[in-house]
Scaffold this active site. Structure first.
Site, mmCIF file in Angstrom:
data_model
loop_
_atom_site.group_PDB
_atom_site.id
_atom_site.type_symbol
_atom_site.label_atom_id
_atom_site.label_comp_id
_atom_site.label_asym_id
_atom_site.label_seq_id
_atom_site.Cartn_x
_atom_site.Cartn_y
_atom_site.Cartn_z
ATOM 1 N N LYS A 119 36.182 37.635 31.863
ATOM 2 C CA LYS A 119 36.440 37.008 29.761
ATOM 3 C C LYS A 119 36.555 36.842 29.447
ATOM 4 C CE LYS A 119 37.434 32.775 32.873
ATOM 5 N NZ LYS A 119 36.554 31.369 33.690
ATOM 6 N N LYS A 223 45.381 39.170 42.606
ATOM 7 C CA LYS A 223 45.574 37.463 43.184
ATOM 8 C C LYS A 223 46.383 36.678 42.175
ATOM 9 C CE LYS A 223 42.422 34.976 40.192
ATOM 10 N NZ LYS A 223 41.818 33.652 40.523
ATOM 11 N N LYS A 226 46.204 31.898 37.211
ATOM 12 C CA LYS A 226 47.338 30.838 36.469
ATOM 13 C C LYS A 226 47.144 31.707 35.774
ATOM 14 C CE LYS A 226 44.953 26.887 37.774
ATOM 15 N NZ LYS A 226 43.422 26.087 37.542
#
Ligand code: ADP
Ligand code: TRP
Length: 358
Positions: A119, A223, A226
């Site tokens: 992140k 994967k 979102k």
């Protein structure tokens, strides 16, 4: 069920961040497992809205997303009578225990956590290693908002979500296993510091399959997620879903018999294994092996089988989603029940740590 038999059941805890609608990765990696566990265990499922705050969502969207996911929980089969369903921020004890637990969590271990590094890298727009991330974070004042302390202490909050219930099992997808490992580590450290065996060590729940599940996306890469823009959502209508599947990345087809499928094609097989009958998967695996496969046919079949899973859920989402009275009654009740457990743990932890009334 009487109180005694409820007490004997093992405790299951899990949550999903309110960052948008749920997709097939969330469904097969987490939600579907939640549903399967609800008859046998003492399950407590929540919406992790405080975790969602770490990436600074728009306040209106955050609120809408909490409601959406609640409706999706119920639509996917979670029964509010059988489970405690609540919103994380409705339990103030979690925030207090998070503060207390942070006294036993190292900045170094948090900075080494894969999800934090990912992140931080994304927020900083860099691809480099830990040292570079550290330099950018410490040296550059303009990064304060994007790489905030909430993001760093995300694993503490997650550990508290779990430990506040003394959970035995935490059904999550593969990407959350490191956080679970940290949870066990914090529990051990707390126990050893205070010379107690107060916290247990919760584990994932995998239904006997090898390791946790990673549902791939439709873009041929990693994967389904979102933020990757490669999702099939439970709320997708028929047309949207078919279109997405027909556009999924493949390759030029097998070049020779029995070759190993390329990643994008293997991803489609993996998805098929989740939604289709074994004979159907076998048929396409065989036709890949003998080079007769037609990806268009395979995708049509895949879309059909996905719709069998998603369409009934979609219908139920639409039925529940705007029923504010039902949803708010459900979470109010859930919060009351969750707080009973949470306040007991908080009281005991305060006691263990020496915070007592004078
Ligand atoms: P996203 O990655 O889309 O932001 P979350 O992080 O909110 O989703 O994940 C919620 C739950 O769904 C977690 O238990 C996570 O492990 C699981 N999950 C999310 N994506 C996948 C995936 N592609 N495969 C398996 N499980 C997943
Ligand atoms: N971190 C999890 C995710 O991104 C969500 C989460 C927060 C969670 N607290 C939890 C999952 C506690 C299981 C248990 O998906």
């Amino acid at each position: 069920m009487n109180q005694e038999s409820e007490n004997k059941k093992k405790v299951v805890v899990s949550g999903i961040r309110s960052t948008g609608n749920l997709h097939l990765g969330n469904y097969f990696g987490a939600l579907n497992k939640f549903v399967k566990l609800q008859d046998e265990y003492d399950c407590r499922y929540f919406i992790a809205d405080l975790h969602a705050l770490t990436t600074n969502p728009d306040p209106t969207q955050l609120h809408a997303s909490v409601k959406d996911i609640l409706a999706e929980y119920v639509a996917a089969g979670l029964d509010p009578e059988k489970n405690i369903i609540y919103v994380q921020s409705d339990i103030p004890e979690i925030s207090e225990l998070y503060l207390l637990m942070n006294m036993h969590v190292g900045i170094g271990e948090l900075m080494r956590t894969a999800s934090f590094k990912d992140k931080a890298r994304k927020a900083l727009g860099i691809t480099s290693d830990s040292e570079e991330i550290e330099k950018e974070i410490i040296g550059n004042q303009t990064n304060n908002q994007r790489v905030n302390a909430g993001l760093l202490t995300y694993p503490t909050l997650m550990a508290v979500d779990i430990l506040i219930h003394h959970a035995d099992f935490v059904p999550v997808g593969k990407d959350q296993e490191q956080h679970l490992e940290l949870t066990r580590r914090f529990a051990r450290r707390f126990n050893s510091f205070y010379k107690t065996d107060y916290f247990g060590e919760p584990v994932n729940f995998n239904f006997g399959t090898a390791g946790a599940l990673k549902v791939p996306g439709l873009d041929g890469s990693g994967k389904m997620g979102k933020s990757e823009g490669n999702c099939i959502y439970l709320i997708d209508d028929e047309k949207t879903l078919r279109k997405k599947v027909m556009r999924a990345v493949t390759d030029e087809g097998p070049k020779e018999p029995n070759q190993t499928p390329t990643q994008p094609v293997e991803n489609l097989f993996t998805l098929m294994e989740l939604v289709s009958e074994p004979e159907v998967v076998k048929h396409y695996r065989d036709s890949y092996a003998d080079c007769s496969i037609r990806y268009g046919d395979m995708k049509k079949q895949l879309a059909e089988d996905m719709l069998k899973v998603t369409l009934p859920i979609r219908q139920r989402i639409l039925d529940i989603k705007d029923n504010d009275e039902y949803l708010s009654k459900m979470v109010k009740n859930g919060a009351e029940r969750a707080r009973e457990h949470a306040s007991k743990t908080l009281r005991e932890v305060r006691e263990i740590m020496g915070i007592r009334k004078i």
